[in-house]
Scaffold this motif. Structure first.
Motif, PDB file in Angstrom:
ATOM      1  N   TYR A 199      -0.718   3.248   6.348  1.00 26.82           N
ATOM      2  CA  TYR A 199      -1.034   2.191   5.382  1.00 26.82           C
ATOM      3  C   TYR A 199      -1.281   0.839   6.045  1.00 26.82           C
ATOM      4  CZ  TYR A 199       0.445   5.649   1.978  1.00 26.82           C
ATOM      5  OH  TYR A 199       0.565   6.793   1.251  1.00 26.82           O
ATOM      6  N   ARG A 224       0.838  -1.211   0.000  1.00 29.64           N
ATOM      7  CA  ARG A 224       0.000   0.000   0.000  1.00 29.64           C
ATOM      8  C   ARG A 224       0.869   1.255   0.000  1.00 29.64           C
ATOM      9  NH1 ARG A 224      -2.962  -3.676   3.133  1.00 29.64           N
ATOM     10  NH2 ARG A 224      -1.990  -3.013   5.070  1.00 29.64           N
ATOM     11  N   ARG A 249       2.183   1.889  -3.550  1.00 32.50           N
ATOM     12  CA  ARG A 249       1.169   2.406  -4.473  1.00 32.50           C
ATOM     13  C   ARG A 249       0.766   3.831  -4.124  1.00 32.50           C
ATOM     14  NH1 ARG A 249      -0.904  -2.886  -3.624  1.00 32.50           N
ATOM     15  NH2 ARG A 249      -2.357  -2.050  -2.105  1.00 32.50           N
ATOM     16  N   GLN A 250       0.611   4.114  -2.831  1.00 27.61           N
ATOM     17  CA  GLN A 250       0.226   5.434  -2.301  1.00 27.61           C
ATOM     18  C   GLN A 250      -1.040   6.004  -2.942  1.00 27.61           C
ATOM     19  OE1 GLN A 250       3.316   8.335  -1.859  1.00 27.61           O
ATOM     20  NE2 GLN A 250       4.645   6.927  -0.777  1.00 27.61           N
ATOM     21  N   THR A 251      -2.040   5.171  -3.126  1.00 26.80           N
ATOM     22  CA  THR A 251      -3.309   5.661  -3.656  1.00 26.80           C
ATOM     23  C   THR A 251      -4.235   6.017  -2.500  1.00 26.80           C
ATOM     24  OG1 THR A 251      -4.397   3.504  -3.699  1.00 26.80           O
ATOM     25  CG2 THR A 251      -3.078   4.115  -5.644  1.00 26.80           C
ATOM     26  N   GLN A 252      -5.221   6.847  -2.785  1.00 29.84           N
ATOM     27  CA  GLN A 252      -6.198   7.204  -1.757  1.00 29.84           C
ATOM     28  C   GLN A 252      -6.953   5.966  -1.295  1.00 29.84           C
ATOM     29  OE1 GLN A 252      -6.480  10.115  -0.118  1.00 29.84           O
ATOM     30  NE2 GLN A 252      -7.867   8.981   1.213  1.00 29.84           N
ATOM     31  N   ALA A 253      -7.228   5.068  -2.235  1.00 29.27           N
ATOM     32  CA  ALA A 253      -7.938   3.835  -1.870  1.00 29.27           C
ATOM     33  C   ALA A 253      -7.155   3.028  -0.834  1.00 29.27           C
ATOM     34  CB  ALA A 253      -8.184   2.985  -3.118  1.00 29.27           C
ATOM     35  N   ASP A 254      -5.831   3.118  -0.874  1.00 26.71           N
ATOM     36  CA  ASP A 254      -5.006   2.399   0.095  1.00 26.71           C
ATOM     37  C   ASP A 254      -5.057   3.044   1.478  1.00 26.71           C
ATOM     38  OD1 ASP A 254      -4.055   0.340  -1.570  1.00 26.71           O
ATOM     39  OD2 ASP A 254      -2.531   1.673  -2.400  1.00 26.71           O
ATOM     40  N   LYS A 255      -5.479   4.301   1.545  1.00 23.93           N
ATOM     41  CA  LYS A 255      -5.592   4.992   2.830  1.00 23.93           C
ATOM     42  C   LYS A 255      -7.005   4.915   3.405  1.00 23.93           C
ATOM     43  CE  LYS A 255      -1.917   8.387   2.298  1.00 23.93           C
ATOM     44  NZ  LYS A 255      -1.601   9.822   2.297  1.00 23.93           N
TER      45      LYS A 255
END
Length: 181
Positions: free
Chosen positions: A62, A30, A33-39
């Protein structure tokens, strides 16, 4: 730490290691990737998420479910100890000296010791504090996460059972008051 303590148990060590490795793999993926979905976590998009601060409504580091799951609470102690390179317990114990000094002063004055721990997490530090204070100390532990508070209750129950056994069972140790903020 006594050899009978669960932290010295090979089964506990293997269980915690397995939880940590599984969580670390997910966390690193996560983070990469650092996407908002991962947060986002399950309460991120609730109709009224403002009952929790933003920090609690995201997987800030994360980690799976942020602070809001049993899985997160189960891996927290091992994860943070690893994050701080095995120094977290030592860092926390640095605060014991002034707490114990205050306790001794209050005892000399005939006053009861009362402790309020804010953001207690899983209650691990609570067991360190309680182990160094008079057994009649009133202890209140507060946190926002109901899952971490469940772990704090379990840690307190284990600590009281272990401590009572070391006192040859002749004392009654009141449980800590566990409060969700």
């Amino acid at each position: 730490m006594k050899l009978a303590h669960r932290q010295a148990s090979p089964v506990n060590v293997l269980t915690q290691t397995g939880r940590f490795v599984e969580e670390a793999i997910g966390t690193l993926g996560r983070r990469k990737r650092q996407t908002q979905a991962d947060k986002d976590i399950w309460i991120s998009n609730m109709a009224a998420p403002s009952i929790y601060p933003e920090y609690y409504r995201t997987a800030f580091h994360y980690q799976t479910d942020g602070w809001m799951s049993k899985k997160s609470a189960d891996v927290y102690e091992t994860s943070t100890e690893t994050l701080f390179l095995g120094r977290q317990d030592a860092m926390q114990r640095l605060s014991l000296k002034p707490i114990v000094q205050l306790s001794k002063r209050l005892q000399r004055e005939g006053r009861p010791m009362r402790v309020l721990e804010v953001a207690c997490g899983t209650g691990r530090f609570m067991t360190f504090v309680r182990d160094n204070l008079p057994l009649d100390t009133e202890y209140t532990a507060v946190d926002l996460s109901p899952y971490y508070l469940d772990a704090a209750r379990e840690n307190d129950k284990y600590w009281r059972r272990t401590r009572k056994a070391s006192e040859q069972g002749i004392v009654d140790i009141a449980p800590a008051k566990i409060v969700q903020a």
